[in-house]
Scaffold this motif. Structure first.
Motif, PDB file in Angstrom:
ATOM      1  N   THR A   1       8.654   6.192   7.085  1.00 33.14           N
ATOM      2  CA  THR A   1       8.025   4.958   7.531  1.00 33.14           C
ATOM      3  C   THR A   1       9.010   4.150   8.349  1.00 33.14           C
ATOM      4  OG1 THR A   1       7.009   2.868   6.844  1.00 33.14           O
ATOM      5  CG2 THR A   1       8.554   3.859   5.296  1.00 33.14           C
ATOM      6  N   ARG A   2       8.487   3.484   9.351  1.00 35.57           N
ATOM      7  CA  ARG A   2       9.342   2.627  10.178  1.00 35.57           C
ATOM      8  C   ARG A   2       9.593   1.277   9.502  1.00 35.57           C
ATOM      9  NH1 ARG A   2       6.081   5.451  13.968  1.00 35.57           N
ATOM     10  NH2 ARG A   2       7.376   6.710  15.343  1.00 35.57           N
ATOM     11  N   SER A   3       8.802   0.965   8.471  1.00 33.50           N
ATOM     12  CA  SER A   3       8.902  -0.330   7.785  1.00 33.50           C
ATOM     13  C   SER A   3       8.945  -0.126   6.274  1.00 33.50           C
ATOM     14  CB  SER A   3       7.712  -1.211   8.152  1.00 33.50           C
ATOM     15  OG  SER A   3       7.580  -1.349   9.538  1.00 33.50           O
ATOM     16  N   PRO A   4      10.040   0.432   5.743  1.00 30.66           N
ATOM     17  CA  PRO A   4      10.064   0.708   4.297  1.00 30.66           C
ATOM     18  C   PRO A   4       9.956  -0.551   3.437  1.00 30.66           C
ATOM     19  CG  PRO A   4      12.202   1.211   5.295  1.00 30.66           C
ATOM     20  CD  PRO A   4      11.255   0.882   6.408  1.00 30.66           C
ATOM     21  N   MET A   5      10.542  -1.658   3.869  1.00 27.86           N
ATOM     22  CA  MET A   5      10.465  -2.895   3.081  1.00 27.86           C
ATOM     23  C   MET A   5       9.035  -3.423   3.035  1.00 27.86           C
ATOM     24  SD  MET A   5      13.393  -3.465   1.763  1.00 27.86           S
ATOM     25  CE  MET A   5      13.219  -5.133   1.209  1.00 27.86           C
ATOM     26  N   LYS A   6       8.345  -3.434   4.170  1.00 29.32           N
ATOM     27  CA  LYS A   6       6.960  -3.919   4.202  1.00 29.32           C
ATOM     28  C   LYS A   6       6.051  -3.042   3.352  1.00 29.32           C
ATOM     29  CE  LYS A   6       6.963  -6.130   8.728  1.00 29.32           C
ATOM     30  NZ  LYS A   6       6.424  -6.079  10.088  1.00 29.32           N
ATOM     31  N   LEU A   7       6.260  -1.736   3.398  1.00 30.07           N
ATOM     32  CA  LEU A   7       5.447  -0.827   2.585  1.00 30.07           C
ATOM     33  C   LEU A   7       5.714  -1.051   1.100  1.00 30.07           C
ATOM     34  CD1 LEU A   7       3.460   1.455   2.194  1.00 30.07           C
ATOM     35  CD2 LEU A   7       5.277   3.078   2.770  1.00 30.07           C
ATOM     36  N   ALA A   8       6.977  -1.231   0.726  1.00 33.48           N
ATOM     37  CA  ALA A   8       7.318  -1.500  -0.676  1.00 33.48           C
ATOM     38  C   ALA A   8       6.672  -2.807  -1.142  1.00 33.48           C
ATOM     39  CB  ALA A   8       8.838  -1.555  -0.851  1.00 33.48           C
ATOM     40  N   GLU A   9       6.706  -3.830  -0.293  1.00 37.23           N
ATOM     41  CA  GLU A   9       6.079  -5.112  -0.635  1.00 37.23           C
ATOM     42  C   GLU A   9       4.565  -4.965  -0.781  1.00 37.23           C
ATOM     43  OE1 GLU A   9       7.390  -7.723   2.477  1.00 37.23           O
ATOM     44  OE2 GLU A   9       9.475  -7.678   1.773  1.00 37.23           O
TER      45      GLU A   9
ATOM     46  N   LEU B   1       2.945  -2.263  -1.657  1.00 41.61           N
ATOM     47  CA  LEU B   1       2.687  -1.553  -2.912  1.00 41.61           C
ATOM     48  C   LEU B   1       2.829  -2.484  -4.117  1.00 41.61           C
ATOM     49  CD1 LEU B   1       4.461   1.858  -2.256  1.00 41.61           C
ATOM     50  CD2 LEU B   1       2.011   1.462  -2.560  1.00 41.61           C
ATOM     51  N   ASP B   2       3.858  -3.331  -4.109  1.00 40.58           N
ATOM     52  CA  ASP B   2       4.051  -4.293  -5.190  1.00 40.58           C
ATOM     53  C   ASP B   2       2.864  -5.250  -5.280  1.00 40.58           C
ATOM     54  OD1 ASP B   2       6.456  -3.207  -5.960  1.00 40.58           O
ATOM     55  OD2 ASP B   2       7.681  -4.662  -4.852  1.00 40.58           O
ATOM     56  N   GLU B   3       2.410  -5.738  -4.132  1.00 39.58           N
ATOM     57  CA  GLU B   3       1.276  -6.658  -4.087  1.00 39.58           C
ATOM     58  C   GLU B   3       0.000  -5.968  -4.589  1.00 39.58           C
ATOM     59  OE1 GLU B   3      -1.236  -9.095  -0.734  1.00 39.58           O
ATOM     60  OE2 GLU B   3       0.911  -8.805  -0.392  1.00 39.58           O
ATOM     61  N   ALA B   4      -0.214  -4.728  -4.178  1.00 36.37           N
ATOM     62  CA  ALA B   4      -1.388  -3.976  -4.623  1.00 36.37           C
ATOM     63  C   ALA B   4      -1.342  -3.732  -6.131  1.00 36.37           C
ATOM     64  CB  ALA B   4      -1.493  -2.658  -3.866  1.00 36.37           C
ATOM     65  N   ARG B   5      -0.140  -3.454  -6.658  1.00 31.45           N
ATOM     66  CA  ARG B   5       0.023  -3.240  -8.095  1.00 31.45           C
ATOM     67  C   ARG B   5      -0.308  -4.519  -8.858  1.00 31.45           C
ATOM     68  NH1 ARG B   5       5.102  -1.457  -7.752  1.00 31.45           N
ATOM     69  NH2 ARG B   5       4.706   0.518  -6.791  1.00 31.45           N
ATOM     70  N   ARG B   6       0.185  -5.666  -8.349  1.00 36.76           N
ATOM     71  CA  ARG B   6      -0.135  -6.943  -8.992  1.00 36.76           C
ATOM     72  C   ARG B   6      -1.628  -7.220  -8.947  1.00 36.76           C
ATOM     73  NH1 ARG B   6       4.668  -8.509  -6.420  1.00 36.76           N
ATOM     74  NH2 ARG B   6       3.517  -9.419  -4.685  1.00 36.76           N
ATOM     75  N   GLY B   7      -2.265  -6.903  -7.820  1.00 34.87           N
ATOM     76  CA  GLY B   7      -3.708  -7.109  -7.692  1.00 34.87           C
ATOM     77  C   GLY B   7      -4.519  -6.202  -8.599  1.00 34.87           C
TER      78      GLY B   7
END
Length: 152
Positions: free
Chosen positions: A133-141, A143-149
């Motif tokens: 991925t060109r944006s590993p930090m954005k993807l990690a964020e 995923l974290d947001e989706a997990r919280r949701g």
């Protein structure tokens, strides 16, 4: 919460020279037969090369509707653990000597960075996902947001 993250792993622009070279090569080979054969070889070579490159560069990574969709895989975010953004050097190590053959890898050599996501499902033998991925930090964020949701 549609479309929290969406990335298409397109090939670099310079790769589009390959279909032209394939077409020219076929045209030169078929030129001995006829000029029409050379023209057909040029068109078919360019079209086939462009289709192959377009297909290879059509891999997508998305976080939508509580799932991570990476290429052909669709994994609920509940089954995923920690996400680790990888620098170019770390990414090279994880797709080389540190790689586990059981891991799911959406690997594109022209993308230097990646995200390694642990799999927390005890029934799944896959230890982690390696996602170029060109944006590993954005993807990690995302995923974290989706997990919280998903937990809410």
């Amino acid at each position: 919460m549609e479309g929290m993250y969406d990335e298409r792993l397109t090939v670099p622009r310079s790769w589009w020279l390959f279909p032209v070279m394939i077409g020219l090569t076929l045209a030169l080979i078929l030129l001995r037969a006829s000029a029409l054969g050379a023209l057909v070889g040029l068109v078919v070579g360019i079209a086939a090369g462009a289709a192959a490159i377009s297909s290879y560069g059509s891999a997508r990574i998305r976080v939508v509707q509580g799932s991570l969709v990476a290429g052909p895989a669709r994994i609920p975010v509940d089954a995923l653990g920690a996400a680790h953004p990888l620098s170019p050097a770390e990414a090279a190590a994880w797709r080389g000597p540190k790689a586990d053959p059981r891991a799911f890898m959406l690997l594109r050599s022209y993308v230097p960075t990646a995200l390694r996501v642990e799999v927390d499902d005890p029934t799944d033998p896959t230890p982690y996902l390696y996602l170029s991925t060109r944006s590993p930090m954005k993807l990690a964020e995302a995923l974290d947001e989706a997990r919280r949701g998903a937990r809410a």
